[in-house]
Design a protein around this motif. Sequence first.
Motif, mmCIF file in Angstrom:
data_model
loop_
_atom_site.group_PDB
_atom_site.id
_atom_site.type_symbol
_atom_site.label_atom_id
_atom_site.label_comp_id
_atom_site.label_asym_id
_atom_site.label_seq_id
_atom_site.Cartn_x
_atom_site.Cartn_y
_atom_site.Cartn_z
ATOM 1 N N LYS A 268 0.827 -1.206 0.000
ATOM 2 C CA LYS A 268 0.000 0.000 0.000
ATOM 3 C C LYS A 268 0.866 1.262 0.000
ATOM 4 N N ALA A 269 2.019 1.202 0.647
ATOM 5 C CA ALA A 269 2.945 2.341 0.714
ATOM 6 C C ALA A 269 3.885 2.389 -0.498
ATOM 7 N N ASN A 270 3.661 1.497 -1.470
ATOM 8 C CA ASN A 270 4.476 1.426 -2.693
ATOM 9 C C ASN A 270 5.948 1.110 -2.425
ATOM 10 N N VAL A 271 6.208 0.301 -1.404
ATOM 11 C CA VAL A 271 7.569 -0.172 -1.153
ATOM 12 C C VAL A 271 7.828 -1.322 -2.118
ATOM 13 N N ALA A 272 8.921 -1.226 -2.844
ATOM 14 C CA ALA A 272 9.262 -2.246 -3.841
ATOM 15 C C ALA A 272 9.502 -3.591 -3.171
ATOM 16 N N PRO A 273 9.184 -4.687 -3.866
ATOM 17 C CA PRO A 273 9.504 -6.011 -3.332
ATOM 18 C C PRO A 273 11.026 -6.194 -3.218
ATOM 19 N N LEU A 274 11.443 -7.114 -2.378
ATOM 20 C CA LEU A 274 12.878 -7.343 -2.175
ATOM 21 C C LEU A 274 13.610 -7.655 -3.467
ATOM 22 N N GLU A 275 13.016 -8.465 -4.318
ATOM 23 C CA GLU A 275 13.660 -8.827 -5.587
ATOM 24 C C GLU A 275 13.966 -7.566 -6.407
ATOM 25 N N LYS A 276 13.034 -6.626 -6.445
ATOM 26 C CA LYS A 276 13.223 -5.370 -7.182
ATOM 27 C C LYS A 276 14.289 -4.507 -6.521
ATOM 28 N N LEU A 277 14.280 -4.454 -5.189
ATOM 29 C CA LEU A 277 15.312 -3.697 -4.476
ATOM 30 C C LEU A 277 16.701 -4.260 -4.756
ATOM 31 N N MET A 278 16.804 -5.600 -4.825
ATOM 32 C CA MET A 278 18.094 -6.221 -5.130
ATOM 33 C C MET A 278 18.507 -5.905 -6.572
ATOM 34 N N GLU A 279 17.563 -5.993 -7.501
ATOM 35 C CA GLU A 279 17.869 -5.657 -8.901
ATOM 36 C C GLU A 279 18.363 -4.217 -9.007
#
Length: 139
Positions: free
Chosen positions: A75-86
Amino acid sequence: MTGKAVIVVHSGDLDKIYSALIIGNGALSMGMEASLYFTFWGLQRLKKGGLDKGPLSKMHMLGLGRWMVGKRMKKANVAPLEKLMEDYKELGGRIIACEMTMEIMGIKPDELRRDWIDEYGAVGTYIHEAKDASITLFI
């Protein structure tokens, strides 16, 4: 801005992995170098399919806490971990996997996401990485 951030990722707790990647991405986006040294339970998150499998450090509630936090993060638009790692890797962030932990926990290199890992090293590798860092953290 110049400088370097080096983070020891000791915990495999989901919220702490988020913290390490968010801080690492923040440092990189501000023009700093960043390295994450994954050791002990943090190293478990570098296993294939293991990045988002950890528990929360608080609010376990038999898995309900993880679901609630996940929903609020979305809901807060925090990226998923996989995206943060990418993003971290695309921005030039380094990942170091602790060889001693691999030996102690019986983790083989082919169990890990080798495409994320820049180096396998022990405490000397961490010390070399951190000795000139302007920011060092233990998460």
